[in-house]
Design a protein around this motif. Structure first.
Motif, PDB file in Angstrom:
ATOM      1  N   MET A  23       1.061  -1.260  -0.298  1.00  0.00           N
ATOM      2  CA  MET A  23       0.340  -0.288   0.666  1.00  0.00           C
ATOM      3  C   MET A  23       0.986   1.024   0.168  1.00  0.00           C
ATOM      4  O   MET A  23       1.880   1.292   0.603  1.00  0.00           O
ATOM      5  CB  MET A  23      -1.219  -0.098   1.668  1.00  0.00           C
ATOM      6  CG  MET A  23      -1.892   1.533   1.417  1.00  0.00           C
ATOM      7  SD  MET A  23      -2.947   0.969   2.888  1.00  0.00           S
ATOM      8  CE  MET A  23      -4.025  -0.359   2.007  1.00  0.00           C
ATOM      9  N   THR A  24       0.039   2.842  -0.205  1.00  0.00           N
ATOM     10  CA  THR A  24       1.439   3.171  -1.040  1.00  0.00           C
ATOM     11  C   THR A  24       1.258   4.413   0.411  1.00  0.00           C
ATOM     12  O   THR A  24       0.349   4.525   0.952  1.00  0.00           O
ATOM     13  CB  THR A  24       0.754   3.778  -2.592  1.00  0.00           C
ATOM     14  OG1 THR A  24       1.058   3.017  -3.486  1.00  0.00           O
ATOM     15  CG2 THR A  24       1.629   5.697  -2.650  1.00  0.00           C
TER      16      THR A  24
ATOM     17  N   TYR B  64       1.193   8.542   1.004  1.00  0.00           N
ATOM     18  CA  TYR B  64       1.601   9.130   0.002  1.00  0.00           C
ATOM     19  C   TYR B  64       2.482  10.459   1.852  1.00  0.00           C
ATOM     20  O   TYR B  64       3.138  11.534   0.750  1.00  0.00           O
ATOM     21  CB  TYR B  64       0.458  10.552   0.250  1.00  0.00           C
ATOM     22  CG  TYR B  64      -1.491   9.313  -0.494  1.00  0.00           C
ATOM     23  CD1 TYR B  64      -0.391   8.674  -2.061  1.00  0.00           C
ATOM     24  CD2 TYR B  64      -1.859   9.071  -0.320  1.00  0.00           C
ATOM     25  CE1 TYR B  64      -1.104   8.512  -3.365  1.00  0.00           C
ATOM     26  CE2 TYR B  64      -2.867   8.381  -0.952  1.00  0.00           C
ATOM     27  CZ  TYR B  64      -2.132   7.876  -2.521  1.00  0.00           C
ATOM     28  OH  TYR B  64      -2.872   7.514  -3.346  1.00  0.00           O
TER      29      TYR B  64
ATOM     30  N   ARG C 197      -2.528   7.440   4.461  1.00  0.00           N
ATOM     31  CA  ARG C 197      -2.247   6.215   2.862  1.00  0.00           C
ATOM     32  C   ARG C 197      -4.110   6.267   2.377  1.00  0.00           C
ATOM     33  O   ARG C 197      -4.421   6.613   3.278  1.00  0.00           O
ATOM     34  CB  ARG C 197      -1.874   5.418   3.768  1.00  0.00           C
ATOM     35  CG  ARG C 197      -2.660   5.138   4.834  1.00  0.00           C
ATOM     36  CD  ARG C 197      -2.511   3.611   5.445  1.00  0.00           C
ATOM     37  NE  ARG C 197      -3.202   2.967   6.469  1.00  0.00           N
ATOM     38  CZ  ARG C 197      -4.546   2.496   6.235  1.00  0.00           C
ATOM     39  NH1 ARG C 197      -5.071   2.831   5.280  1.00  0.00           N
ATOM     40  NH2 ARG C 197      -5.056   2.339   7.317  1.00  0.00           N
ATOM     41  N   PRO C 198      -3.502   5.952   1.510  1.00  0.00           N
ATOM     42  CA  PRO C 198      -5.387   5.536   0.653  1.00  0.00           C
ATOM     43  C   PRO C 198      -6.292   4.836   1.961  1.00  0.00           C
ATOM     44  O   PRO C 198      -5.510   3.455   2.410  1.00  0.00           O
ATOM     45  CB  PRO C 198      -5.170   4.447  -0.671  1.00  0.00           C
ATOM     46  CG  PRO C 198      -3.910   4.555  -0.650  1.00  0.00           C
ATOM     47  CD  PRO C 198      -3.321   4.825   0.609  1.00  0.00           C
TER      48      PRO C 198
ATOM     49  N   LEU D 229     -13.579   3.778  -2.453  1.00  0.00           N
ATOM     50  CA  LEU D 229     -13.134   2.114  -3.235  1.00  0.00           C
ATOM     51  C   LEU D 229     -12.694   2.946  -4.428  1.00  0.00           C
ATOM     52  O   LEU D 229     -11.955   2.203  -5.463  1.00  0.00           O
ATOM     53  CB  LEU D 229     -12.968   1.133  -2.665  1.00  0.00           C
ATOM     54  CG  LEU D 229     -12.807   1.159  -1.100  1.00  0.00           C
ATOM     55  CD1 LEU D 229     -12.705  -0.781  -0.684  1.00  0.00           C
ATOM     56  CD2 LEU D 229     -11.147   0.876  -0.905  1.00  0.00           C
TER      57      LEU D 229
ATOM     58  N   TYR E 120     -11.125   5.386  -5.589  1.00  0.00           N
ATOM     59  CA  TYR E 120      -9.493   5.313  -6.028  1.00  0.00           C
ATOM     60  C   TYR E 120      -9.204   4.653  -7.034  1.00  0.00           C
ATOM     61  O   TYR E 120      -8.570   4.207  -8.041  1.00  0.00           O
ATOM     62  CB  TYR E 120      -8.926   4.155  -4.891  1.00  0.00           C
ATOM     63  CG  TYR E 120      -8.959   4.994  -3.233  1.00  0.00           C
ATOM     64  CD1 TYR E 120      -8.369   5.951  -3.365  1.00  0.00           C
ATOM     65  CD2 TYR E 120      -9.091   3.945  -2.222  1.00  0.00           C
ATOM     66  CE1 TYR E 120      -8.018   6.611  -2.219  1.00  0.00           C
ATOM     67  CE2 TYR E 120      -8.731   4.347  -0.835  1.00  0.00           C
ATOM     68  CZ  TYR E 120      -7.977   6.037  -1.188  1.00  0.00           C
ATOM     69  OH  TYR E 120      -8.386   6.608  -0.039  1.00  0.00           O
ATOM     70  N   GLU E 121     -10.617   3.734  -7.726  1.00  0.00           N
ATOM     71  CA  GLU E 121     -10.148   3.311  -9.476  1.00  0.00           C
ATOM     72  C   GLU E 121     -10.490   3.934 -10.587  1.00  0.00           C
ATOM     73  O   GLU E 121      -9.810   4.190 -10.935  1.00  0.00           O
ATOM     74  CB  GLU E 121     -11.359   2.064  -9.355  1.00  0.00           C
ATOM     75  CG  GLU E 121     -11.307   0.631  -8.155  1.00  0.00           C
ATOM     76  CD  GLU E 121      -9.917  -0.195  -9.103  1.00  0.00           C
ATOM     77  OE1 GLU E 121      -9.714   0.189  -9.820  1.00  0.00           O
ATOM     78  OE2 GLU E 121      -8.887  -0.394  -7.773  1.00  0.00           O
TER      79      GLU E 121
ATOM     80  N   ASP F  47      -7.302   6.157 -10.813  1.00  0.00           N
ATOM     81  CA  ASP F  47      -6.146   5.303 -11.154  1.00  0.00           C
ATOM     82  C   ASP F  47      -5.317   5.631  -9.596  1.00  0.00           C
ATOM     83  O   ASP F  47      -4.134   4.825  -9.803  1.00  0.00           O
ATOM     84  CB  ASP F  47      -5.892   5.634 -12.360  1.00  0.00           C
ATOM     85  CG  ASP F  47      -4.445   4.224 -12.547  1.00  0.00           C
ATOM     86  OD1 ASP F  47      -4.994   3.297 -12.337  1.00  0.00           O
ATOM     87  OD2 ASP F  47      -3.586   4.955 -13.619  1.00  0.00           O
ATOM     88  N   HIS F  48      -5.483   5.014  -9.010  1.00  0.00           N
ATOM     89  CA  HIS F  48      -4.735   5.101  -7.603  1.00  0.00           C
ATOM     90  C   HIS F  48      -4.122   6.782  -7.344  1.00  0.00           C
ATOM     91  O   HIS F  48      -3.446   6.015  -6.349  1.00  0.00           O
ATOM     92  CB  HIS F  48      -4.397   3.722  -7.029  1.00  0.00           C
ATOM     93  CG  HIS F  48      -4.897   2.625  -7.549  1.00  0.00           C
ATOM     94  ND1 HIS F  48      -5.996   1.979  -6.466  1.00  0.00           N
ATOM     95  CD2 HIS F  48      -5.908   1.954  -8.606  1.00  0.00           C
ATOM     96  CE1 HIS F  48      -6.836   1.329  -6.544  1.00  0.00           C
ATOM     97  NE2 HIS F  48      -6.126   1.012  -7.828  1.00  0.00           N
ATOM     98  N   GLU F  49      -4.212   7.427  -7.706  1.00  0.00           N
ATOM     99  CA  GLU F  49      -3.343   8.052  -7.851  1.00  0.00           C
ATOM    100  C   GLU F  49      -4.038   9.624  -6.772  1.00  0.00           C
ATOM    101  O   GLU F  49      -5.292   9.693  -6.552  1.00  0.00           O
ATOM    102  CB  GLU F  49      -3.301   9.202  -8.875  1.00  0.00           C
ATOM    103  CG  GLU F  49      -2.488   8.455 -10.148  1.00  0.00           C
ATOM    104  CD  GLU F  49      -0.968   8.437  -9.084  1.00  0.00           C
ATOM    105  OE1 GLU F  49      -0.481   9.427  -9.624  1.00  0.00           O
ATOM    106  OE2 GLU F  49      -0.229   7.297 -10.547  1.00  0.00           O
TER     107      GLU F  49
END
Length: 68
Positions: free
Chosen positions: A1-2, A4, A13-14, A56, A59-60, A63-65
């Motif tokens: 998991m990224t 930020y 984070r997400p 969620l 995020y899709e 593109d999870h940015e």
């Protein structure tokens, strides 16, 4: 998991589906919710069935940015 952003006290984070209980706890706090709903808590099923899936899906869509 990224992640930020991270500091000694904060990690940005997400969201993940596993965060539902934490969001339910936060959304049950009248001191927090007074700024969002006038103090009314968000029902747990609304968090699980609507809020988390919506986050969620966002995020899709992005593109999870992280979009600022």
């Amino acid at each position: 998991m990224t992640t930020y952003l991270e500091s000694e006290r904060l990690s940005l984070r997400p969201f993940a589906a596993a965060d539902a209980d934490l969001l339910i706890e936060l959304d049950s706090d009248p001191a927090v919710m007074r700024y969002l709903t006038g103090g009314a808590p968000t029902p747990p099923e609304e968090v699980r069935d609507l809020a988390i899936p919506s986050i969620l899906a966002g995020y899709e869509r992005w593109d999870h940015e992280l979009v600022l």
